[in-house]
Design a protein around this motif. Structure first.
Motif, PDB file in Angstrom:
ATOM      1  N   LYS A 291       0.848  -1.203   0.000  1.00  0.00           N
ATOM      2  CA  LYS A 291       0.000   0.000   0.000  1.00  0.00           C
ATOM      3  C   LYS A 291       0.872   1.237   0.000  1.00  0.00           C
ATOM      4  N   ASN A 292       0.273   2.345  -0.416  1.00  0.00           N
ATOM      5  CA  ASN A 292       0.922   3.637  -0.295  1.00  0.00           C
ATOM      6  C   ASN A 292       0.767   4.073   1.162  1.00  0.00           C
ATOM      7  N   SER A 293       1.851   4.488   1.790  1.00  0.00           N
ATOM      8  CA  SER A 293       1.800   4.833   3.207  1.00  0.00           C
ATOM      9  C   SER A 293       0.850   5.988   3.497  1.00  0.00           C
ATOM     10  N   ASN A 294       0.585   6.827   2.518  1.00  0.00           N
ATOM     11  CA  ASN A 294      -0.364   7.928   2.724  1.00  0.00           C
ATOM     12  C   ASN A 294      -1.770   7.396   3.010  1.00  0.00           C
ATOM     13  N   ASP A 295      -2.103   6.233   2.471  1.00  0.00           N
ATOM     14  CA  ASP A 295      -3.416   5.634   2.719  1.00  0.00           C
ATOM     15  C   ASP A 295      -3.555   5.135   4.155  1.00  0.00           C
ATOM     16  N   LEU A 296      -2.455   4.899   4.806  1.00  0.00           N
ATOM     17  CA  LEU A 296      -2.470   4.318   6.150  1.00  0.00           C
ATOM     18  C   LEU A 296      -2.326   5.347   7.264  1.00  0.00           C
ATOM     19  N   GLU A 297      -2.041   6.593   6.922  1.00  0.00           N
ATOM     20  CA  GLU A 297      -1.775   7.626   7.942  1.00  0.00           C
ATOM     21  C   GLU A 297      -2.928   7.824   8.916  1.00  0.00           C
ATOM     22  N   LYS A 298      -4.157   7.638   8.469  1.00  0.00           N
ATOM     23  CA  LYS A 298      -5.308   7.848   9.350  1.00  0.00           C
ATOM     24  C   LYS A 298      -5.547   6.649  10.266  1.00  0.00           C
ATOM     25  N   ILE A 299      -4.907   5.521   9.946  1.00  0.00           N
ATOM     26  CA  ILE A 299      -5.133   4.301  10.712  1.00  0.00           C
ATOM     27  C   ILE A 299      -4.019   4.063  11.735  1.00  0.00           C
ATOM     28  N   ILE A 300      -2.762   4.207  11.298  1.00  0.00           N
ATOM     29  CA  ILE A 300      -1.624   3.968  12.189  1.00  0.00           C
ATOM     30  C   ILE A 300      -0.612   5.089  12.050  1.00  0.00           C
ATOM     31  N   ASP A 301       0.261   5.206  13.047  1.00  0.00           N
ATOM     32  CA  ASP A 301       1.323   6.208  12.996  1.00  0.00           C
ATOM     33  C   ASP A 301       2.416   5.702  12.056  1.00  0.00           C
ATOM     34  N   ILE A 302       2.721   6.496  11.048  1.00  0.00           N
ATOM     35  CA  ILE A 302       3.749   6.138  10.070  1.00  0.00           C
ATOM     36  C   ILE A 302       5.016   6.927  10.394  1.00  0.00           C
ATOM     37  N   PRO A 303       6.158   6.254  10.546  1.00  0.00           N
ATOM     38  CA  PRO A 303       7.412   6.984  10.785  1.00  0.00           C
ATOM     39  C   PRO A 303       7.737   7.904   9.607  1.00  0.00           C
ATOM     40  N   GLU A 304       8.418   8.982   9.881  1.00  0.00           N
ATOM     41  CA  GLU A 304       8.735   9.987   8.867  1.00  0.00           C
ATOM     42  C   GLU A 304       9.444   9.374   7.656  1.00  0.00           C
ATOM     43  N   LYS A 305      10.346   8.455   7.891  1.00  0.00           N
ATOM     44  CA  LYS A 305      11.111   7.851   6.801  1.00  0.00           C
ATOM     45  C   LYS A 305      10.264   6.994   5.869  1.00  0.00           C
ATOM     46  N   LEU A 306       9.086   6.569   6.321  1.00  0.00           N
ATOM     47  CA  LEU A 306       8.222   5.733   5.492  1.00  0.00           C
ATOM     48  C   LEU A 306       7.088   6.501   4.815  1.00  0.00           C
ATOM     49  N   ARG A 307       6.972   7.769   5.085  1.00  0.00           N
ATOM     50  CA  ARG A 307       5.892   8.554   4.476  1.00  0.00           C
ATOM     51  C   ARG A 307       6.147   8.766   2.997  1.00  0.00           C
ATOM     52  N   ASN A 308       5.053   8.814   2.239  1.00  0.00           N
ATOM     53  CA  ASN A 308       5.078   9.026   0.784  1.00  0.00           C
ATOM     54  C   ASN A 308       5.841   7.913   0.064  1.00  0.00           C
ATOM     55  N   ARG A 309       5.753   6.710   0.581  1.00  0.00           N
ATOM     56  CA  ARG A 309       6.405   5.556  -0.031  1.00  0.00           C
ATOM     57  C   ARG A 309       5.437   4.379  -0.042  1.00  0.00           C
ATOM     58  N   LYS A 310       5.742   3.404  -0.850  1.00  0.00           N
ATOM     59  CA  LYS A 310       4.984   2.163  -0.809  1.00  0.00           C
ATOM     60  C   LYS A 310       5.533   1.329   0.348  1.00  0.00           C
ATOM     61  N   VAL A 311       4.625   0.720   1.082  1.00  0.00           N
ATOM     62  CA  VAL A 311       5.018  -0.100   2.223  1.00  0.00           C
ATOM     63  C   VAL A 311       4.294  -1.441   2.158  1.00  0.00           C
ATOM     64  N   GLU A 312       4.888  -2.417   2.789  1.00  0.00           N
ATOM     65  CA  GLU A 312       4.273  -3.734   2.884  1.00  0.00           C
ATOM     66  C   GLU A 312       3.547  -3.820   4.219  1.00  0.00           C
ATOM     67  N   VAL A 313       2.298  -4.240   4.169  1.00  0.00           N
ATOM     68  CA  VAL A 313       1.492  -4.372   5.379  1.00  0.00           C
ATOM     69  C   VAL A 313       1.185  -5.854   5.569  1.00  0.00           C
ATOM     70  N   ILE A 314       1.525  -6.367   6.737  1.00  0.00           N
ATOM     71  CA  ILE A 314       1.260  -7.760   7.064  1.00  0.00           C
ATOM     72  C   ILE A 314       0.339  -7.787   8.279  1.00  0.00           C
ATOM     73  N   VAL A 315      -0.773  -8.486   8.153  1.00  0.00           N
ATOM     74  CA  VAL A 315      -1.739  -8.587   9.245  1.00  0.00           C
ATOM     75  C   VAL A 315      -1.745 -10.034   9.726  1.00  0.00           C
ATOM     76  N   LEU A 316      -1.395 -10.203  11.008  1.00  0.00           N
ATOM     77  CA  LEU A 316      -1.362 -11.518  11.645  1.00  0.00           C
ATOM     78  C   LEU A 316      -2.374 -11.558  12.779  1.00  0.00           C
ATOM     79  N   PRO A 317      -2.920 -12.717  13.093  1.00  0.00           N
ATOM     80  CA  PRO A 317      -3.838 -12.796  14.230  1.00  0.00           C
ATOM     81  C   PRO A 317      -3.088 -12.558  15.538  1.00  0.00           C
ATOM     82  N   TYR A 318      -3.713 -11.861  16.433  1.00  0.00           N
ATOM     83  CA  TYR A 318      -3.102 -11.553  17.725  1.00  0.00           C
ATOM     84  C   TYR A 318      -3.291 -12.724  18.675  1.00  0.00           C
ATOM     85  N   THR A 319      -2.205 -13.108  19.339  1.00  0.00           N
ATOM     86  CA  THR A 319      -2.268 -14.141  20.360  1.00  0.00           C
ATOM     87  C   THR A 319      -1.734 -13.537  21.641  1.00  0.00           C
TER      88      THR A 319
END
Length: 80
Positions: free
Chosen positions: A8-36
């Motif tokens: 995803k584009n990190s700009n799409d995720l800014e409203k959901i999670i805090d994105i570090p400055e170095k990752l803004r305006n870049r494509k990022v990999e998002v991995i969702v795992l079940p919480y244990t």
């Protein structure tokens, strides 16, 4: 284990999670795992080995255990 992996584009995720400055305006990999819960994992994985080798015990040899090392040294080095 089920999981989700998307690019995803990190700009799409800014409203959901805090994105570090170095990752803004870049494509990022998002991995969702079940919480244990860590406590659940510890309880499930916690097993005792106490008594696991009890079928191999020999009470006769246990009585001789205290002086076994000294006898072994005498046997090995007695004639040197």
């Amino acid at each position: 284990m089920d999981f989700v992996r998307v690019i995803k584009n990190s700009n799409d995720l800014e409203k959901i999670i805090d994105i570090p400055e170095k990752l803004r305006n870049r494509k990022v990999e998002v991995i969702v795992l079940p919480y244990t819960d860590k406590e659940e994992v510890e309880q499930v994985g916690k097993k005792s080995l106490r008594g696991a080798l009890s079928k191999y015990k020999n009470e006769f040899l246990r009585a001789r255990e205290s002086d076994a090392w000294s006898k072994a040294v005498v046997d090995k080095y007695e004639n040197r």
